[in-house]
Design a protein around this motif. Structure first.
Motif, PDB file in Angstrom:
ATOM      1  N   SER A  44       0.672  -1.080   0.350  1.00 22.35           N
ATOM      2  CA  SER A  44       0.284   0.187  -0.013  1.00 22.35           C
ATOM      3  C   SER A  44       1.291   1.221   0.083  1.00 22.35           C
ATOM      4  O   SER A  44       0.492   2.104  -0.244  1.00 22.35           O
ATOM      5  N   SER A  45       2.190   1.218   0.733  1.00 23.94           N
ATOM      6  CA  SER A  45       3.178   2.301   0.074  1.00 23.94           C
ATOM      7  C   SER A  45       2.988   3.038  -1.101  1.00 23.94           C
ATOM      8  O   SER A  45       4.229   3.912  -1.247  1.00 23.94           O
ATOM      9  N   GLU A  63      -7.107  -3.382   5.744  1.00 22.83           N
ATOM     10  CA  GLU A  63      -7.107  -2.232   5.281  1.00 22.83           C
ATOM     11  C   GLU A  63      -6.895  -2.542   3.814  1.00 22.83           C
ATOM     12  O   GLU A  63      -7.540  -2.267   2.707  1.00 22.83           O
ATOM     13  N   TRP A  88      -5.704   5.267  -2.414  1.00 23.32           N
ATOM     14  CA  TRP A  88      -4.879   6.431  -1.879  1.00 23.32           C
ATOM     15  C   TRP A  88      -4.774   5.905  -0.383  1.00 23.32           C
ATOM     16  O   TRP A  88      -6.221   6.231   0.313  1.00 23.32           O
ATOM     17  N   HIS A  89      -3.777   5.573   0.097  1.00 23.08           N
ATOM     18  CA  HIS A  89      -3.678   5.144   1.849  1.00 23.08           C
ATOM     19  C   HIS A  89      -4.445   6.505   2.460  1.00 23.08           C
ATOM     20  O   HIS A  89      -4.154   7.920   1.819  1.00 23.08           O
ATOM     21  N   SER A  90      -5.525   6.380   3.352  1.00 20.31           N
ATOM     22  CA  SER A  90      -6.064   7.130   4.509  1.00 20.31           C
ATOM     23  C   SER A  90      -5.171   6.948   5.925  1.00 20.31           C
ATOM     24  O   SER A  90      -5.056   5.746   5.860  1.00 20.31           O
ATOM     25  N   ARG A  91      -5.614   7.692   6.470  1.00 22.49           N
ATOM     26  CA  ARG A  91      -4.916   7.984   7.890  1.00 22.49           C
ATOM     27  C   ARG A  91      -6.234   7.648   8.493  1.00 22.49           C
ATOM     28  O   ARG A  91      -5.772   7.377  10.113  1.00 22.49           O
ATOM     29  N   PHE A  92      -7.652   7.719   8.193  1.00 21.58           N
ATOM     30  CA  PHE A  92      -8.424   7.174   9.063  1.00 21.58           C
ATOM     31  C   PHE A  92      -9.030   5.816   8.883  1.00 21.58           C
ATOM     32  O   PHE A  92      -8.296   5.046   7.942  1.00 21.58           O
ATOM     33  N   SER A  93      -9.375   5.250   9.865  1.00 23.63           N
ATOM     34  CA  SER A  93      -9.823   3.831  10.094  1.00 23.63           C
ATOM     35  C   SER A  93     -10.890   3.638   8.983  1.00 23.63           C
ATOM     36  O   SER A  93     -11.077   4.641   8.607  1.00 23.63           O
ATOM     37  N   GLN A 108     -14.454   4.867  11.095  1.00 31.18           N
ATOM     38  CA  GLN A 108     -14.019   6.046  10.413  1.00 31.18           C
ATOM     39  C   GLN A 108     -14.636   7.158   9.444  1.00 31.18           C
ATOM     40  O   GLN A 108     -15.968   7.792   9.062  1.00 31.18           O
ATOM     41  N   LYS A 109     -14.172   6.084   8.380  1.00 31.08           N
ATOM     42  CA  LYS A 109     -14.467   6.666   6.644  1.00 31.08           C
ATOM     43  C   LYS A 109     -16.129   6.602   7.061  1.00 31.08           C
ATOM     44  O   LYS A 109     -16.724   6.823   6.082  1.00 31.08           O
TER      45      LYS A 109
END
Length: 410
Positions: A6-7, A140, A289-294, A297-298
């Motif tokens: 995912s990076s 994820e 796109w990787h997100s900082r939200f779980s 949370q999304k």
């Protein structure tokens, strides 16, 4: 069979997908094309076969029933046979049913073959979700790759009217667009026949799905066992609410905007296009796109966004500007865009060995939401008016937020 990291960049993730993922994504595109064709060819179909509006309505209803049967079929026997054999078999059955559509002498035979295509295409779709879910144990990452399927389906629904228009321009016969779909399905059949690339694809055993902490094999629960799990029930209710909001807006927005808000029909149809635009943006964001939200949370945040957008449309007075309606549709589309992959990913985190069955159950719950939107809202609109019927969408969105909140707590 593993997912790209995912990076990496979105393009690298996309190009690094294994061959089976490309097969499933292309299957999603063809399913999206087929799903949107009936509405596009309805005027020509009615004129050339003498079909009434009531018959077209029945055709749409039993078409949905075929999708429900296909979901159960794809989930029930997914692990009983080698995946490649099922991919080839289902695609070949789609091709056979398509020949029936192209040669059907009467409405009855047409309905039978259309339902057959819906059944086997949905079985393919369900099998594909299960195969993609096997590619990673990271929730994820698994959810993002499943979200790619929704991107493919959305692409198919966007392409479908364009393909239909081009085919009907070349030949006014309503069967022409289905011939184009047949060419797309033929390419899918060729992809599934690549034994060298698909021979190693398969589902993991219960031992391979063993609990990481105890090493205990995860035993399949079956449909009845899954329905007894509180987590699964909350996921399915959330899917019902999301399907209600998505398809209710699709079915009723143009009528509501024209008859209640006084918008010109062409402007209303253009505003509805922003619903799909929001869904496409959300699905691309989720997939690439990787997100900082779980995940929790999304869907909580997006659920609140969809609720607010639908509530604004419901409360707007007559004469509301086009820009506000377009923006609300975009927000509503964004709000429900990634519900399916995230809900499926949430359930798979607890029951990874049940991917095909969970996919089937979730697809059935979304279909149930669409049926509620079509039947219940139609009856309510006839008895109490469209504004009262539209309130059902707001209630459905609130229900989705409640389910998302409960899933987050679990």
């Amino acid at each position: 069979m593993s997912l790209p990291s995912s990076s990496r960049s979105p393009l690298a993730v996309f190009l690094g997908l294994p061959y089976v993922a490309w097969v499933i994504l292309y299957c999603a595109v063809t399913w999206g094309v087929f799903g949107a064709l009936l509405g596009a060819v309805t005027p020509s179909l009615r004129a050339q076969m003498g079909v009434s509006f009531q018959q077209v309505g029945w055709l749409m209803a039993i078409w949905s029933a075929g999708g429900a049967i296909g979901s159960l079929l794809g989930g029930a026997i997914a692990k009983r046979y080698p995946p490649q054999r099922l991919l080839v078999t289902y695609t070949a059955l789609v091709m056979g049913a398509l020949v029936g559509v192209l040669t059907a002498p009467s409405f009855g035979w047409l309905a039978f073959f259309m339902v057959s295509i819906a059944t086997f295409e949905t079985a393919l779709f369900t099998l594909g979700h299960g195969l993609l879910a096997e590619m990673s144990d990271d929730p994820e990452q698994r959810t993002r790759i499943i979200g790619l399927v929704d991107v493919g389906y959305s692409l198919g629904t966007v392409l479908s009217p364009l393909l239909a228009a081009a085919a009907l321009l070349a030949d006014p016969n309503w069967r022409g667009p289905y011939l184009v779909f047949g060419l797309l399905a033929l390419a899918l059949l060729a992809m599934t026949l690549q034994s060298r690339r698909l021979s190693s694809v398969g589902f993991r055993t219960e031992l391979q799905h063993a609990d990481g902490a105890t090493g205990t094999p995860r035993i399949p629960l079956g449909y009845a066992g899954l329905l007894r799990e509180p987590l699964v029930r909350w996921v399915l209710v959330a899917g019902l609410c999301s399907g209600l909001c998505e398809w209710g807006q699709n079915f009723w927005f143009v009528s509501y905007a024209t008859e209640v808000l006084g918008l010109h029909p062409q402007s209303a149809r253009l505003a509805l296009g922003f619903l799909m635009a929001g869904m496409v943006v959300g699905r691309i964001w989720q997939a690439f796109w990787h997100s900082r939200f779980s995940m929790e949370q999304k869907i909580q945040g997006l659920g609140v966004l969809a609720t607010a957008a639908l509530a604004v449309v419901w409360l707007l007075p007559a004469g509301a500007p086009f820009g506000v309606l377009a923006l609300c549709n975009f927000a509503a589309g964004l709000g429900v865009s990634v519900a399916f992959p995230i809900l499926l990913g949430t359930a798979l985190r607890s029951f990874p060995q049940e991917a095909p069955r969970l996919s089937a159950l979730l697809m059935l719950s979304f279909t149930g939401g669409a049926q509620v939107a079509a039947l219940f809202m139609g009856q309510l609109a006839g008895s109490h008016g469209l504004r009262s019927a539209y309130a059902v969408l707001v209630v459905g969105a609130l229900g989705f937020v409640v389910c998302a909140w409960r899933l987050g707590r679990r």
